[in-house]
Motif scaffolding. Structure first.
Motif, PDB file in Angstrom:
ATOM      1  N   UNK A 121       0.791  -0.926   0.055  1.00 52.59           N
ATOM      2  CA  UNK A 121      -0.175  -0.052  -0.012  1.00 52.59           C
ATOM      3  C   UNK A 121       0.896   1.265   0.129  1.00 52.59           C
ATOM      4  N   UNK A 122       2.103   1.493   0.842  1.00 54.47           N
ATOM      5  CA  UNK A 122       2.651   2.570   1.052  1.00 54.47           C
ATOM      6  C   UNK A 122       3.521   2.617  -0.227  1.00 54.47           C
ATOM      7  N   UNK A 123       3.952   1.504  -0.806  1.00 59.56           N
ATOM      8  CA  UNK A 123       4.751   1.597  -2.234  1.00 59.56           C
ATOM      9  C   UNK A 123       3.882   2.108  -3.287  1.00 59.56           C
ATOM     10  N   UNK A 124       2.613   1.885  -3.158  1.00 57.59           N
ATOM     11  CA  UNK A 124       1.463   2.652  -4.236  1.00 57.59           C
ATOM     12  C   UNK A 124       1.249   3.805  -4.032  1.00 57.59           C
ATOM     13  N   UNK A 125       1.162   4.372  -3.051  1.00 60.98           N
ATOM     14  CA  UNK A 125       1.073   5.594  -2.556  1.00 60.98           C
ATOM     15  C   UNK A 125       2.424   6.678  -3.150  1.00 60.98           C
ATOM     16  N   UNK A 126       3.570   6.062  -2.683  1.00 57.50           N
ATOM     17  CA  UNK A 126       4.685   6.579  -3.178  1.00 57.50           C
ATOM     18  C   UNK A 126       5.051   6.614  -4.724  1.00 57.50           C
ATOM     19  N   UNK A 127       4.234   5.525  -5.438  1.00 53.71           N
ATOM     20  CA  UNK A 127       4.446   5.458  -6.797  1.00 53.71           C
ATOM     21  C   UNK A 127       3.437   6.407  -7.594  1.00 53.71           C
ATOM     22  N   UNK A 128       2.235   6.618  -6.896  1.00 54.53           N
ATOM     23  CA  UNK A 128       1.348   7.640  -7.331  1.00 54.53           C
ATOM     24  C   UNK A 128       1.905   8.984  -7.235  1.00 54.53           C
ATOM     25  N   UNK A 129       2.667   9.122  -6.208  1.00 50.99           N
ATOM     26  CA  UNK A 129       2.925  10.617  -6.004  1.00 50.99           C
ATOM     27  C   UNK A 129       4.159  10.723  -6.915  1.00 50.99           C
ATOM     28  N   UNK A 130       4.981   9.861  -7.231  1.00 46.30           N
ATOM     29  CA  UNK A 130       6.038  10.091  -8.269  1.00 46.30           C
ATOM     30  C   UNK A 130       5.492  10.366  -9.734  1.00 46.30           C
TER      31      UNK A 130
END
Length: 154
Positions: A121-130
């Motif tokens: 989940x946190x990796x997905x949030x980081x990826x969406x931000x990037x």
């Protein structure tokens, strides 16, 4: 990244916190130890004022909340504590050797706060931000709602 967590408690947690602090190049002073022990003693997120009161009682002298704030911010920086942003409160990290983004489940009824780790989940949030050109440094996710205990009590 999947790995086994060692959830420390009591003296084991204090020793793990001291080791993490020393490994980060910081000193483990008696005041820092007292603040960490007080924070770890709460069963809910605690404000700097809550921690200052607990340390003051334990030390038999008044400890200023400003000093506690600085120590708590240091603890967040070295992964000894997590900050619950919406309530400006802190929780001790029971596995300070592991670095994860914060995901908190916060009960609006009783205030109980549960910290969970979900790297997907946190990796997905980081990826969406990037994808938007944003450089995420410290994602903190908070889900507000009602805990299982409050749901069952009506």
């Amino acid at each position: 990244m999947v790995h086994a967590h060692v959830d420390h408690q009591g003296e084991s947690l204090n020793l793990a916190a001291e080791a993490v602090m020393l490994n980060s190049g910081e000193q483990w002073t008696p005041m820092r130890a007292a603040v960490f022990e007080a924070l770890a003693g709460f069963d809910r997120p605690a404000s700097a004022y809550d921690v200052a009161d607990a340390v003051s009682r334990a030390e038999g002298r008044r400890v200023a909340a400003n000093s506690v704030y600085r120590i708590l911010d240091l603890f967040v920086g070295v992964n000894l504590a997590r900050r619950v942003e919406s309530s400006n409160a802190y929780v001790a990290n029971a596995h300070p050797e592991c670095l994860h983004d914060c995901i908190f489940l916060v009960c609006d009824q009783c205030g109980d706060t549960t910290h969970i780790d979900d790297d997907n989940l946190s990796d997905a949030v980081r990826q969406a931000a990037r994808k938007t050109g944003f450089a995420p440094e410290r994602p903190v996710l908070e889900v507000r709602g009602r805990c299982a205990s409050c749901q069952s009590s009506g």
